[in-house]
Design an enzyme around this catalytic site. Structure first.
Site, short mmCIF file in Angstrom:
data_model
loop_
_atom_site.label_atom_id
_atom_site.label_comp_id
_atom_site.label_asym_id
_atom_site.label_seq_id
_atom_site.Cartn_x
_atom_site.Cartn_y
_atom_site.Cartn_z
N LYS A 84 -26.36 2.39 18.25
CA LYS A 84 -24.99 1.94 18.02
C LYS A 84 -25.00 0.48 17.56
O LYS A 84 -25.69 -0.36 18.13
CB LYS A 84 -24.20 2.09 19.32
CG LYS A 84 -22.70 2.04 19.19
CD LYS A 84 -22.07 2.41 20.52
CE LYS A 84 -20.57 2.51 20.42
NZ LYS A 84 -19.96 2.90 21.70
N GLU A 89 -12.07 14.01 32.17
CA GLU A 89 -10.88 13.62 32.92
C GLU A 89 -10.49 14.66 33.96
O GLU A 89 -10.02 14.31 35.05
CB GLU A 89 -9.72 13.38 31.96
CG GLU A 89 -9.87 12.15 31.07
CD GLU A 89 -10.69 12.42 29.81
OE1 GLU A 89 -10.90 11.49 29.03
OE2 GLU A 89 -11.13 13.59 29.62
N ARG A 149 -5.10 15.64 29.25
CA ARG A 149 -6.21 16.59 29.39
C ARG A 149 -6.37 17.07 30.83
O ARG A 149 -7.02 18.08 31.08
CB ARG A 149 -7.51 15.93 28.92
CG ARG A 149 -7.45 15.46 27.47
CD ARG A 149 -8.61 14.54 27.16
NE ARG A 149 -9.86 15.26 27.20
CZ ARG A 149 -10.66 15.46 26.15
NH1 ARG A 149 -10.29 15.02 24.97
NH2 ARG A 149 -11.78 16.10 26.27
#
Length: 633
Positions: free
Chosen positions: A287, A372, A400
């Site tokens: 990244k 979640e 969610r």
């Protein structure tokens, strides 16, 4: 002439000789750094997938071969290679979306920016291709962080049932989602990376010692590491990774592949494409690659940035003290006083403000990964065990976990506090990231207490109050900087009176009921209304349950206007209207908020204006409604 200037579609990329691809990758990285620095956006994830995306478009034939990105924030390079090189207004009105967008290109299949969905999309599209005898395949590029979410594993279970389903699953493994990736499966990928490093360097004895240590400390992952190392010791070069779950599902596995080597990537993707069934290609990327400030930022590798100086990576305008920082400070103070308090997040340790607590109390902060649903139900379990979990999420991601909030937390009256960052209109990230659904969700959940602070003092006080309630609580606050303090004139049975003018003992004033950031908006709207208007502005602080004192004020008012930074249909104002009507009170009530529609990317200020809930628009709306309803004050 740059190589990038000659690329307007994937077909142009396929014509380039392989020798030119490293230079193209360098040009794309410079393009990203230069342009994203001017607009803000997801810089680190896209710097990490430059070679990977080039290889994808060299091997596959988009859009006939559907390419799906999970999550869509890593699709900037895909946009560039499919003819979208005007990044001037990225994430601004009229410019490119920060995520894939069907309105922009046929190459964008899914407008996704909520993680873990790509494999389900891929399964459905691939099934459709099979039914239509379409020979093309589907590619799902899923970050390793998204594999911490249950939906991805539900999809894998289905994908694996058919050995002929034409799906290529590309794991973009950079060791992190936003924060470092967590979980047992991620440990196996980590072992695979280390084994691959050993395979390349052939330091057998050194890594055999490492394998023994893994066996002693890590249980089963250590055992397969040790067995694989022994196999390599004896010349079995192909035994470098037991794919574990992939093997058990009978999914073909290729990797680990250097995610910055276009030749390796192209070979692996070609093999996967030609196989004709589900294949997992494990790529290892870095990244922020190629941009020193991002590489050196170990907190998040410039996952998302505002406007920055491209040379240094420093912000052009230093950020002021914001809502998230207040939460971060207050939860630490609460945790110092109460050992029952735990922090829980879903792969967003830094963005939601739990990093400070993790540093001071590492055993009392739990990262559930991009899961979640699991995080909310786990918090209910923690509450049952006598703890006071505080779950910190972005407001949009609470959607969610609705079932878990309803059936696991609320049904059991579990004392779980859920703090929703970036609630209301956020703007630049587009329709999926506006946190505008939670208020309407909250009104239908029995026993839920929901608070909306208007300033720093109220956020601290409401958080303190929430952890002392024997009930489920939600606290929601917006993205960005804190407003100036807005003290109450007085408190009326728990409801803060913020503004009062031209009222008398017989209270037939206009009552404006406002919440959180909309309190200041309501105060500012007063200057656009007639000077002699009898008006009160109140902030209930706790929006749910609707307090008796607020209903009493509404019952005696000449008219009521509610304004909230959430979906107006089914929101808090609608609930006030419903209760008043059920009690036989027919005071005119006008509910203002966000219309039931998806909001395209734009600034928060512009979207508030479009929705009629910035200060001038709010005042005009009030005036127009009162004229049309023939209400006089």
């Amino acid at each position: 002439m740059s190589i990038l200037s000659s690329i307007d579609r994937p077909a142009d990329l396929k014509k380039l000789p392989a020798s030119m691809l490293p230079k193209l990758a360098a040009e794309i990285r410079q393009f990203l750094i230069t342009n994203v620095a001017q607009t803000g956006g997801h810089l680190g994830p896209n710097l990490g997938v430059v070679e990977l995306t080039i290889a994808l478009h060299r091997v596959f034939d988009s859009p006939a071969d559907a390419i799906i990105f999970d999550t869509g924030h890593q699709a900037y390079v895909h946009k560039i290679l499919t003819g979208r090189k005007d990044f001037t207004n990225l994430r601004h009105a009229g410019g490119l979306s920060g995520y894939p967008s069907r309105a922009e290109s046929v190459h964008d299949v899914v407008e996704n920016s909520h993680a873990t969905t790509s494999l389900s999309w891929a399964d459905g599209i691939a099934r459709g291709k099979q039914l239509a005898n379409d020979p093309h395949c589907v590619v799902a590029v899923i970050g390793d962080g998204a594999l911490t979410g249950g939906m991805a594993w539900e999809a894998l279970n289905n994908i694996a049932e058919d050995p002929n389903r034409p799906i290529v699953i590309v794991i973009n493994d950079n060791g992190r989602s936003y924060s470092p990736t967590v979980g047992g499966f991620m440990r196996r990928l980590d072992v695979a990376r280390k084994l691959d490093n050993m395979r390349v360097n052939k330091k057998y004895e050194e890594f055999l010692d490492w394998g023994k240590e893994q066996l002693q400390n890590a249980g089963n992952p250590g055992k397969f590491a040790y067995d694989a190392l022994r196999g390599l010791k004896h010349g079995l070069k192909d035994v470098f990774f037991d794919a574990g779950i992939f093997d058990s599902l009978r999914l073909k596995y290729l990797g680990p592949v250097d995610g910055h080597d276009i030749t390796q990537l192209s070979e692996a993707f070609t093999m996967a494409k030609n196989y004709g069934g589900p294949v997992v290609v494990h790529t290892v990327t870095e990244k922020g690659r190629g941009y020193k400030p991002a590489e050196e930022n170990t907190e998040d590798h410039f996952h998302a940035v505002g406007v920055i100086h491209p040379e240094t990576g420093l912000p052009v305008v230093a950020s002021r003290f914001g809502w998230t920082k207040v939460f971060a400070d207050e939860i630490v103070q609460l945790a110092r006083k109460d050992k029952r308090i735990l922090g829980v997040t879903a792969a967003m340790m830094y963005p939601v403000g739990l990093a400070l607590m993790q540093q001071e109390f590492p055993q009392r902060v739990i990262d559930a990964g991009i899961a979640e649903q699991h995080a909310i139900t786990m918090a209910a379990g923690l509450a049952h065990s006598g703890y006071r979990p505080i779950v910190a999420l972005y407001a949009t991601f609470l959607n969610r976990a609705f079932d878990q909030l309803l059936m696991d937390v609320a049904l059991h009256q579990a004392p779980v506090t859920i703090c929703l960052d970036r609630a209301g209109i956020t703007g630049d990230d587009g329709p999926s990231h506006n946190g505008m659904w939670d208020l309407a969700i909250g009104t239908i959940i029995p026993g839920l207490h929901l608070a909306i602070p208007r300033d720093e003092q109220q956020l601290r006080k409401l958080l303190q109050e929430s952890v002392n309630l024997a009930a489920p609580t939600v606290i929601r606050y917006p993205k960005g900087e804190l407003p100036l303090p807005l003290p109450a004139l007085r408190t009326i049975d728990g409801v803060d009176l913020i503004y009062e003018a031209n009222t008398d003992a017989v209270d037939e004033s206009l009552l404006i009921v406002s919440y959180g950031p909309m309190v200041q908006t309501a105060v500012d709207a007063i200057k656009y209304l007639p000077e002699n208007l009898p008006v009160k502005i109140v902030d209930p602080r706790w929006a749910l349950p609707i307090s008796e004192s607020l209903l009493s004020l509404a019952s005696t008012a000449k008219a009521v206007v509610t304004v909230e930074d959430g979906i107006v249909a089914g929101g808090i104002g609608t609930e006030i209207s419903r209760i008043l009507r059920a009690r036989g009170v027919f005071t005119p009530v006008v509910n203002l908020g966000i219309r039931k529609e998806f909001l395209r990317h734009d600034s928060r200020e512009s979207l508030l204006q479009q929705q009629g809930i910035d200060s001038p628009a709010l005042a005009k709306t009030i005036s127009d409604i009162f004229k049309s309803e023939n209400i006089t004050l």
